[in-house]
Design an enzyme around this catalytic site. Sequence first.
Site, PDB file in Angstrom:
ATOM      1  CG  HIS A 311       1.695  21.160  20.051  1.00  0.00           C
ATOM      2  ND1 HIS A 311       0.909  22.233  19.754  1.00  0.00           N
ATOM      3  CD2 HIS A 311       2.469  20.949  18.944  1.00  0.00           C
ATOM      4  CE1 HIS A 311       1.184  22.656  18.524  1.00  0.00           C
ATOM      5  NE2 HIS A 311       2.135  21.883  18.008  1.00  0.00           N
ATOM      6  CG  HIS A 350      -1.454  29.694  23.230  1.00  0.00           C
ATOM      7  ND1 HIS A 350      -0.491  30.323  22.489  1.00  0.00           N
ATOM      8  CD2 HIS A 350      -1.947  28.696  22.460  1.00  0.00           C
ATOM      9  CE1 HIS A 350      -0.412  29.724  21.314  1.00  0.00           C
ATOM     10  NE2 HIS A 350      -1.277  28.727  21.280  1.00  0.00           N
ATOM     11  CG  ASP A 407      -5.813  21.757  22.016  1.00  0.00           C
ATOM     12  OD1 ASP A 407      -6.220  21.535  20.875  1.00  0.00           O
ATOM     13  OD2 ASP A 407      -4.612  21.702  22.344  1.00  0.00           O
TER      14      ASP A 407
HETATM   15  N1  ACO Z   1      -3.527  25.612  34.105  1.00  0.00           N
HETATM   16  C1  ACO Z   1      -3.054  26.184  35.234  1.00  0.00           C
HETATM   17  N2  ACO Z   1      -1.975  26.973  35.259  1.00  0.00           N
HETATM   18  C2  ACO Z   1      -1.352  27.199  34.117  1.00  0.00           C
HETATM   19  C3  ACO Z   1      -1.797  26.647  32.883  1.00  0.00           C
HETATM   20  C4  ACO Z   1      -2.935  25.826  32.913  1.00  0.00           C
HETATM   21  N3  ACO Z   1      -3.408  25.253  31.814  1.00  0.00           N
HETATM   22  N4  ACO Z   1      -0.984  27.032  31.900  1.00  0.00           N
HETATM   23  C5  ACO Z   1      -0.052  27.804  32.468  1.00  0.00           C
HETATM   24  N5  ACO Z   1      -0.267  27.902  33.803  1.00  0.00           N
HETATM   25  C6  ACO Z   1       0.535  28.655  34.761  1.00  0.00           C
HETATM   26  C7  ACO Z   1       1.824  27.899  35.047  1.00  0.00           C
HETATM   27  O1  ACO Z   1       1.674  27.016  36.133  1.00  0.00           O
HETATM   28  C8  ACO Z   1       2.787  29.032  35.333  1.00  0.00           C
HETATM   29  O2  ACO Z   1       2.562  29.466  36.644  1.00  0.00           O
HETATM   30  P1  ACO Z   1       3.800  29.940  37.569  1.00  0.00           P
HETATM   31  O3  ACO Z   1       4.328  31.169  36.885  1.00  0.00           O
HETATM   32  O4  ACO Z   1       3.186  30.206  38.898  1.00  0.00           O
HETATM   33  O5  ACO Z   1       4.775  28.811  37.574  1.00  0.00           O
HETATM   34  C9  ACO Z   1       2.321  30.146  34.398  1.00  0.00           C
HETATM   35  O6  ACO Z   1       0.935  29.890  34.159  1.00  0.00           O
HETATM   36  C10 ACO Z   1       3.072  30.158  33.065  1.00  0.00           C
HETATM   37  O7  ACO Z   1       2.986  28.842  32.508  1.00  0.00           O
HETATM   38  P2  ACO Z   1       4.063  28.195  31.545  1.00  0.00           P
HETATM   39  O8  ACO Z   1       3.905  26.723  31.558  1.00  0.00           O
HETATM   40  O9  ACO Z   1       5.403  28.748  31.858  1.00  0.00           O
HETATM   41  O10 ACO Z   1       3.601  28.776  30.157  1.00  0.00           O
HETATM   42  P3  ACO Z   1       4.151  28.334  28.764  1.00  0.00           P
HETATM   43  O11 ACO Z   1       3.955  29.495  27.893  1.00  0.00           O
HETATM   44  O12 ACO Z   1       5.504  27.761  28.863  1.00  0.00           O
HETATM   45  O13 ACO Z   1       3.193  27.111  28.373  1.00  0.00           O
HETATM   46  C11 ACO Z   1       1.326  25.879  27.687  1.00  0.00           C
HETATM   47  C12 ACO Z   1       2.083  27.214  27.585  1.00  0.00           C
HETATM   48  C13 ACO Z   1       2.300  24.708  27.471  1.00  0.00           C
HETATM   49  C14 ACO Z   1       0.263  25.831  26.618  1.00  0.00           C
HETATM   50  C15 ACO Z   1       0.685  25.786  29.100  1.00  0.00           C
HETATM   51  O14 ACO Z   1      -0.204  26.860  29.280  1.00  0.00           O
HETATM   52  C16 ACO Z   1      -0.003  24.462  29.334  1.00  0.00           C
HETATM   53  O15 ACO Z   1       0.650  23.485  29.691  1.00  0.00           O
HETATM   54  N6  ACO Z   1      -1.371  24.390  29.132  1.00  0.00           N
HETATM   55  C17 ACO Z   1      -2.108  23.171  29.300  1.00  0.00           C
HETATM   56  C18 ACO Z   1      -1.929  22.255  28.071  1.00  0.00           C
HETATM   57  C19 ACO Z   1      -2.645  22.808  26.848  1.00  0.00           C
HETATM   58  O16 ACO Z   1      -3.800  23.184  26.882  1.00  0.00           O
HETATM   59  N7  ACO Z   1      -1.924  22.787  25.712  1.00  0.00           N
HETATM   60  C20 ACO Z   1      -2.485  23.214  24.423  1.00  0.00           C
HETATM   61  C21 ACO Z   1      -1.928  24.544  24.016  1.00  0.00           C
HETATM   62  S1  ACO Z   1      -2.621  25.080  22.484  1.00  0.00           S
HETATM   63  C22 ACO Z   1      -1.839  24.121  21.345  1.00  0.00           C
HETATM   64  O17 ACO Z   1      -0.719  23.718  21.504  1.00  0.00           O
HETATM   65  C23 ACO Z   1      -2.570  23.759  20.182  1.00  0.00           C
END
Ligand code: ACO
Length: 470
Positions: A311, A350, A407
């Site tokens: 987050h 996201h 972010d």
């Molecule tokens: N880099 C690479 N791959 C990613 C990323 C990323 N940043 N984010 C998602 N993916 C991929 C996952 O590996 C997954 O792949 P798969 O289907 O092959 O397993 C797919 O995309 C879906 O990802 P989830 O984690 O299921 O997506 P979710 O909606 O649950 O999570 C989240 C969203 C937590 C923001 C995620 O994208 C993440 O961890 N990002 C990095 C951390 C980040 O930047 N957080 C800030 C978010 S904005 C905020 O909170 C203010």
Amino acid sequence: MNSDRHQDSTEITELILKAAENARAEIGVVTKQPTTGKAAKWPIDCNIGPGLEGAIACESKVGYVNGTDGLLSYRGYDIFELCAYSTYEEVSFLLLHGHLPNSTELKEFEQKLVNYRHMNKTLRLLMSFPVEEMNAMAALRMGTIFMRQEFTDIDREQAKPDLSDAISADEDSIGMETKPSGEQRAIYEFKKKKKRRKKKDSDLDDASGLEACYHLIAGVPTITAAITRLRHGLMPFEPSNELSHAANLFYMMNGRRPTAIEERVLDVALILHADHGMNASTFASMVVASTMSDIYFSVGSGIAALNGPLHGGANERVLHTLREVGSPDNAEAWVKKSLAEKKKVPGFGHRVYKTYDPRARILGPLAKFRCLGCKADIQNLISTAEQLEQEVVGSLAQEKKIFPNVDYYSGVVYTRLGIDPSMFTPLFAVSRVAGWTARVLEYMHNNRIFRPRALYTGKFNQVFKQVDER
Ligand code: ACO
């Protein structure tokens, strides 16, 4: 504002309007228009995924996010317009009150925030702890709880919340949990509740009402700035009564008044982070408030939830990532390796946006604004960020709908403002406190304790054995 200051500010406005134009050109026709003004008919049918994805927890008029088209608005005002033409003070008033303030309201509100900036008792309590050794978010959470002592008399018997409005905290006791016969899906039963009276602001006690919200919006920046200073072994600065919310925050953190550009950039960053639907930290604050705890505890929970790397904690990690990548030339290999190791790249992806995050559309150009005059280190940081974005988007946008989120560029923006990475997430909280308090206040007007259920997948009818028989 002198003419140079005015010109600088105009350039930022133009940059935001250009970002809005680009967004409109890319988005084209909006696929889903929201239905407004209609009260929901509960219970609502919705498909719920893990992590409560798709679940509708309440109605709200505070803000709207459309993740398919990349749209964000507060109280119906588009985020691009708010960034171009308003200030954080106006936006937090808007979030709390539902309308933009007129000049008298704005003046009064600004004065309240100025008054509440001064928090000697809280800072005295904070300074009795080894803040310099603490995680900045842990210190901020602690400081927010100390603010409670400054403002509230809720711990006194006569100020305890009115429990006649409360609804049972544990509804498992009324046949609602999955029946113990191995069903794969939860069985939902909604009982018709007797109509509850909507609360007015004046019904809410000191520690949950509007004044407490103002106190928190004004006070969290003071604590954040004090933590910045204490972590460097320095005494906190006394807040200024003359400066705007953003300028005072900058001043208390950096020890000098900001230039017009620095003030405006920080103000826009604060506006961009002020609210964002039912995100994890907002939901955490609302859950705590729904138990009829108070808004200081609620905001403390929001801070705790925001701290996580999935987050608000991602912004700090982005900067470490950019430093680790080192230069634009390394970006391609770094991304390939990272994805091969199934690592998530901080600042991308996201839960809601499956397109470019509109906040990143503004923060990106802000991070790059007038960068030619920057030190080589900052120029390298910016070009590394640009190249990394190209690599990640090139690899993941089409298949997984992964784009930069809020972010990604905020860390570069804050670095250019002279802010240490350890303070990026607290800075997020400084802004988001407006959204947390607005949504908590709205929810408290028709409060019902949050209580989802778990789908029980464990065993039944286990036979108890004494310890020596196990
Ligand atoms: N880099 C690479 N791959 C990613 C990323 C990323 N940043 N984010 C998602 N993916 C991929 C996952 O590996 C997954 O792949 P798969 O289907 O092959 O397993 C797919 O995309 C879906 O990802 P989830 O984690 O299921 O997506 P979710 O909606 O649950 O999570 C989240 C969203 C937590 C923001 C995620 O994208 C993440 O961890 N990002 C990095 C951390 C980040 O930047 N957080 C800030 C978010 S904005 C905020 O909170 C203010």
